[in-house]
Design a protein around this motif. Structure first.
Motif, PDB file in Angstrom:
ATOM      1  N   ASN A 149      62.744  13.371  47.182  1.00  0.00           N
ATOM      2  CA  ASN A 149      62.348  12.284  46.277  1.00  0.00           C
ATOM      3  C   ASN A 149      62.532  10.919  46.928  1.00  0.00           C
ATOM      4  O   ASN A 149      61.719  10.008  46.745  1.00  0.00           O
ATOM      5  CB  ASN A 149      63.152  12.346  44.982  1.00  0.00           C
ATOM      6  CG  ASN A 149      62.736  13.502  44.095  1.00  0.00           C
ATOM      7  OD1 ASN A 149      61.634  14.006  44.212  1.00  0.00           O
ATOM      8  ND2 ASN A 149      63.627  13.955  43.220  1.00  0.00           N
TER       9      ASN A 149
ATOM     10  N   HIS B 144      59.777  10.484  49.577  1.00  0.00           N
ATOM     11  CA  HIS B 144      58.495  10.352  48.889  1.00  0.00           C
ATOM     12  C   HIS B 144      58.343   8.947  48.310  1.00  0.00           C
ATOM     13  O   HIS B 144      57.270   8.338  48.425  1.00  0.00           O
ATOM     14  CB  HIS B 144      58.386  11.389  47.770  1.00  0.00           C
ATOM     15  CG  HIS B 144      57.112  11.274  46.965  1.00  0.00           C
ATOM     16  ND1 HIS B 144      55.893  11.685  47.443  1.00  0.00           N
ATOM     17  CD2 HIS B 144      56.884  10.755  45.718  1.00  0.00           C
ATOM     18  CE1 HIS B 144      54.954  11.430  46.543  1.00  0.00           C
ATOM     19  NE2 HIS B 144      55.527  10.867  45.492  1.00  0.00           N
ATOM     20  N   GLU B 145      59.416   8.434  47.711  1.00  0.00           N
ATOM     21  CA  GLU B 145      59.368   7.090  47.130  1.00  0.00           C
ATOM     22  C   GLU B 145      59.197   6.028  48.216  1.00  0.00           C
ATOM     23  O   GLU B 145      58.402   5.096  48.061  1.00  0.00           O
ATOM     24  CB  GLU B 145      60.639   6.829  46.326  1.00  0.00           C
ATOM     25  CG  GLU B 145      60.717   5.457  45.669  1.00  0.00           C
ATOM     26  CD  GLU B 145      59.672   5.260  44.581  1.00  0.00           C
ATOM     27  OE1 GLU B 145      59.454   4.094  44.188  1.00  0.00           O
ATOM     28  OE2 GLU B 145      59.065   6.253  44.139  1.00  0.00           O
TER      29      GLU B 145
ATOM     30  N   GLU C 275      57.833   6.400  51.099  1.00  0.00           N
ATOM     31  CA  GLU C 275      56.473   6.526  51.638  1.00  0.00           C
ATOM     32  C   GLU C 275      55.465   5.905  50.676  1.00  0.00           C
ATOM     33  O   GLU C 275      54.537   5.203  51.098  1.00  0.00           O
ATOM     34  CB  GLU C 275      56.147   7.997  51.881  1.00  0.00           C
ATOM     35  CG  GLU C 275      54.849   8.209  52.646  1.00  0.00           C
ATOM     36  CD  GLU C 275      54.611   9.662  52.996  1.00  0.00           C
ATOM     37  OE1 GLU C 275      53.712   9.921  53.813  1.00  0.00           O
ATOM     38  OE2 GLU C 275      55.298  10.541  52.443  1.00  0.00           O
ATOM     39  N   SER C 276      55.640   6.130  49.362  1.00  0.00           N
ATOM     40  CA  SER C 276      54.703   5.591  48.379  1.00  0.00           C
ATOM     41  C   SER C 276      54.762   4.072  48.336  1.00  0.00           C
ATOM     42  O   SER C 276      53.769   3.404  48.038  1.00  0.00           O
ATOM     43  CB  SER C 276      54.993   6.162  46.984  1.00  0.00           C
ATOM     44  OG  SER C 276      56.199   5.646  46.458  1.00  0.00           O
ATOM     45  N   GLN C 277      55.958   3.503  48.631  1.00  0.00           N
ATOM     46  CA  GLN C 277      56.095   2.046  48.656  1.00  0.00           C
ATOM     47  C   GLN C 277      55.664   1.440  49.984  1.00  0.00           C
ATOM     48  O   GLN C 277      55.608   0.210  50.122  1.00  0.00           O
ATOM     49  CB  GLN C 277      57.546   1.645  48.364  1.00  0.00           C
ATOM     50  CG  GLN C 277      57.993   1.878  46.943  1.00  0.00           C
ATOM     51  CD  GLN C 277      59.340   1.241  46.660  1.00  0.00           C
ATOM     52  OE1 GLN C 277      59.659   0.165  47.169  1.00  0.00           O
ATOM     53  NE2 GLN C 277      60.155   1.899  45.864  1.00  0.00           N
ATOM     54  N   GLY C 278      55.379   2.301  50.959  1.00  0.00           N
ATOM     55  CA  GLY C 278      54.878   1.794  52.228  1.00  0.00           C
ATOM     56  C   GLY C 278      55.935   1.453  53.262  1.00  0.00           C
ATOM     57  O   GLY C 278      55.621   0.836  54.286  1.00  0.00           O
TER      58      GLY C 278
ATOM     59  N   ARG D 247      53.949   1.351  39.148  1.00  0.00           N
ATOM     60  CA  ARG D 247      52.891   1.996  39.947  1.00  0.00           C
ATOM     61  C   ARG D 247      52.052   0.959  40.675  1.00  0.00           C
ATOM     62  O   ARG D 247      51.727   1.115  41.862  1.00  0.00           O
ATOM     63  CB  ARG D 247      51.981   2.847  39.046  1.00  0.00           C
ATOM     64  CG  ARG D 247      52.619   4.052  38.432  1.00  0.00           C
ATOM     65  CD  ARG D 247      51.561   5.035  37.918  1.00  0.00           C
ATOM     66  NE  ARG D 247      50.638   4.436  36.950  1.00  0.00           N
ATOM     67  CZ  ARG D 247      50.840   4.389  35.648  1.00  0.00           C
ATOM     68  NH1 ARG D 247      51.965   4.866  35.134  1.00  0.00           N
ATOM     69  NH2 ARG D 247      49.927   3.860  34.834  1.00  0.00           N
TER      70      ARG D 247
ATOM     71  N   THR E  83      53.683  -0.611  43.776  1.00  0.00           N
ATOM     72  CA  THR E  83      53.574   0.285  44.933  1.00  0.00           C
ATOM     73  C   THR E  83      52.172   0.238  45.523  1.00  0.00           C
ATOM     74  O   THR E  83      51.996   0.160  46.744  1.00  0.00           O
ATOM     75  CB  THR E  83      53.920   1.725  44.510  1.00  0.00           C
ATOM     76  OG1 THR E  83      55.278   1.776  44.083  1.00  0.00           O
ATOM     77  CG2 THR E  83      53.743   2.692  45.680  1.00  0.00           C
ATOM     78  N   ASN E  84      51.164   0.244  44.649  1.00  0.00           N
ATOM     79  CA  ASN E  84      49.775   0.176  45.130  1.00  0.00           C
ATOM     80  C   ASN E  84      49.512  -1.124  45.883  1.00  0.00           C
ATOM     81  O   ASN E  84      48.858  -1.125  46.934  1.00  0.00           O
ATOM     82  CB  ASN E  84      48.815   0.294  43.949  1.00  0.00           C
ATOM     83  CG  ASN E  84      48.836   1.661  43.301  1.00  0.00           C
ATOM     84  OD1 ASN E  84      49.237   2.646  43.926  1.00  0.00           O
ATOM     85  ND2 ASN E  84      48.425   1.736  42.050  1.00  0.00           N
TER      86      ASN E  84
ATOM     87  N   ASN F  72      50.979  -1.085  49.412  1.00  0.00           N
ATOM     88  CA  ASN F  72      50.133  -0.319  50.330  1.00  0.00           C
ATOM     89  C   ASN F  72      48.838  -1.065  50.642  1.00  0.00           C
ATOM     90  O   ASN F  72      48.395  -1.099  51.797  1.00  0.00           O
ATOM     91  CB  ASN F  72      49.818   1.047  49.726  1.00  0.00           C
ATOM     92  CG  ASN F  72      51.018   1.966  49.713  1.00  0.00           C
ATOM     93  OD1 ASN F  72      51.886   1.877  50.569  1.00  0.00           O
ATOM     94  ND2 ASN F  72      51.092   2.841  48.726  1.00  0.00           N
TER      95      ASN F  72
END
Length: 461
Positions: free
Chosen positions: A45, A48-49, A51-54, A359, A362-363, A366
């Protein structure tokens, strides 16, 4: 805070202070779990977090690595000058029914979020059906004022719902604040560059401006204080967090000083904070209003950038000007659509708004990396780019730029972009542009490719 979130926060801090530098290989999932005495699922987790935040990237059969964030791109120059009174210039950008992805600062709303909002409207229409024929509370439905107050209190910024006014977006609040304080011919302090929409508003109200130069910490507060001492300024208007167009945020010290100056010289400051919740690391900075103990800062916000501009819903915490502000707004607008207020209250109270913001932050993180990487790859020696850690604007300085030719090419090719001259009353930003990074790069590549082509075509010989 969950264990994986604690790990995420710790690793981000290590990346930011260069304890972990770009391209550093991180421990494997098993190593991470063993080092911190957590389960494998917690380690998964955590990565993954990140990575999702860049912050990190996964390389097949190699592991996880710290991602390079700065790309080695130089920052745009902060123009320095002695500030003086000028007249604002009207925005000449034509209105478009369908804006391009690089122009207006906005984000697309996914289908899942649209469905959630639809359900909020349906539920509240049923719940309050007997009240749909009455006028809304002129300062905002108490339910919404309490929801907004609770939302920001959870983020460490206490907001008293009794002193909050719901408005038709932040610009409506700013317009009202200017009308109750300034009179035609008065002078407003603004940052240089500043949001182009301020220019139109100030022209309409027949106000003058003094542009205060920006710097890496925010704005030149020494020049601002000089003009306050001389009585040259009647009111200030500043975006303080992820400001448009540069994306910079005033430091904590600058925000504290801004609050001190407004009280010391008894001069109201309008703080426009429409981007404050869009931090790419999902931690909201505190506004200058937080440090305002004397009520001279008028704090304005909205959901126009964080959710949707179509709802025309914002708010204002007007401090010592509450009576004048609420009376004027009530008389001039008669409030905001009750149905929209009810639905957005439901969206806040169900926790859906906060989840959506997380969300989107995070987007945006990236998107920012991908846009900067794309433009640096295609224009490696022609541009300098900002590297903001929040908001959705990318401020670009172009070398050897023929602004007149570029403007003609933009119009001919119908490219929706914002040229630097729109953001100032001074002729010093002709070789700058602002790019919206709110859309996923897959939806923007065609327009980005055209932008690259036009920048190259408008190079001076």
């Amino acid at each position: 805070m969950a264990k994986y979130q604690q790990l995420v926060k710790s690793i981000i801090e290590d990346i930011r202070d260069n304890t972990l530098v770009a391209n550093t290989k991180l421990p494997s999932l098993r190593q991470l779990a063993k080092q911190h005495e957590v389960s494998i699922s917690t380690a998964v987790n955590c990565y993954h977090e990140l990575e999702s935040q860049g912050w990190i990237i996964a390389k097949p059969k190699q592991g996880f690595f710290v991602r390079s964030m700065d790309l080695g791109v130089a920052q745009p120059e902060f123009k320095q000058f002695d500030s003086y009174q000028t007249s604002p210039r009207r925005n000449k950008t034509p209105y478009r029914a369908n804006n391009g992805v690089l122009g207006v600062t906005c984000m697309p709303i996914d289908n899942g979020t649209i469905s959630e909002l639809d359900r909020c409207f349906i539920r509240t229409l049923k719940r309050y059906s007997l009240k749909t024929n009455r006028y809304p509370d002129p300062i905002g439905e108490q339910r919404l004022r309490k929801a907004v107050s609770s939302h920001f209190c959870k983020k460490g910024f206490p907001v008293d719902h009794n002193h909050l006014v719901i408005t038709q977006g932040a610009m409506s609040a700013i317009n009202t604040a200017l009308k109750i304080i300034a009179k035609p011919g008065d002078t407003v302090a603004i940052s240089s560059p500043c949001f182009s929409g301020y220019m139109d508003l100030l022209v309409n109200l027949q106000l003058k401006v003094i542009e205060i130069p920006s710097n890496k910490d925010g704005i030149d507060l020494k020049q601002l204080e000089h003009h306050l001492q001389q009585g040259n300024i009647q009111i200030g208007l500043f975006s303080t967090t992820f400001m448009n167009p540069q994306g910079i945020t005033l430091s904590v010290e600058q925000k504290q000083k801004l609050a001190t100056l407004s009280a010391q010289y008894q001069t109201p400051i309008i703080e426009d904070d429409v981007y404050i919740e869009l931090s790419h690391d999902r931690t909201m900075p505190l506004p200058a209003k937080y440090y305002d103990k004397d009520g001279y800062i008028i704090w304005c916000g909205s959901i126009s950038k964080s959710l949707s501009a179509s709802y025309r819903l914002g708010w204002c915490l007007s401090g010592r000007y509450f009576s004048e502000f609420s009376n004027y707004y009530s008389a001039s607008s008669r409030g905001v659509s009750q149905q929209i207020q009810n639905a957005i209250t439901e969206y806040f109270n169900t926790g859906l708004y906060d989840k959506y913001i997380r969300r989107q932050c995070t987007n945006l993180s990236n998107n920012m990396y991908q846009y900067r990487h794309y433009l640096n790859h295609h224009l490696p020696k022609l541009i300098k780019m900002s590297n903001p850690n929040g908001g959705m604007t990318l401020w670009i300085e172009i070398k050897n730029h023929n602004a007149e030719m570029f403007s003609q090419l933009v119009n001919t090719n119908q490219l929706d972009i914002r040229e630097g001259s729109l953001f100032s009353s001074l002729p010093i930003y002709d070789n700058y542009i602002r790019v919206n990074i709110g859309y996923p790069i897959e939806q923007a590549k065609e327009q980005l490719a055209l932008l690259v082509k036009l920048i190259k075509a408008s190079q001076r010989a």
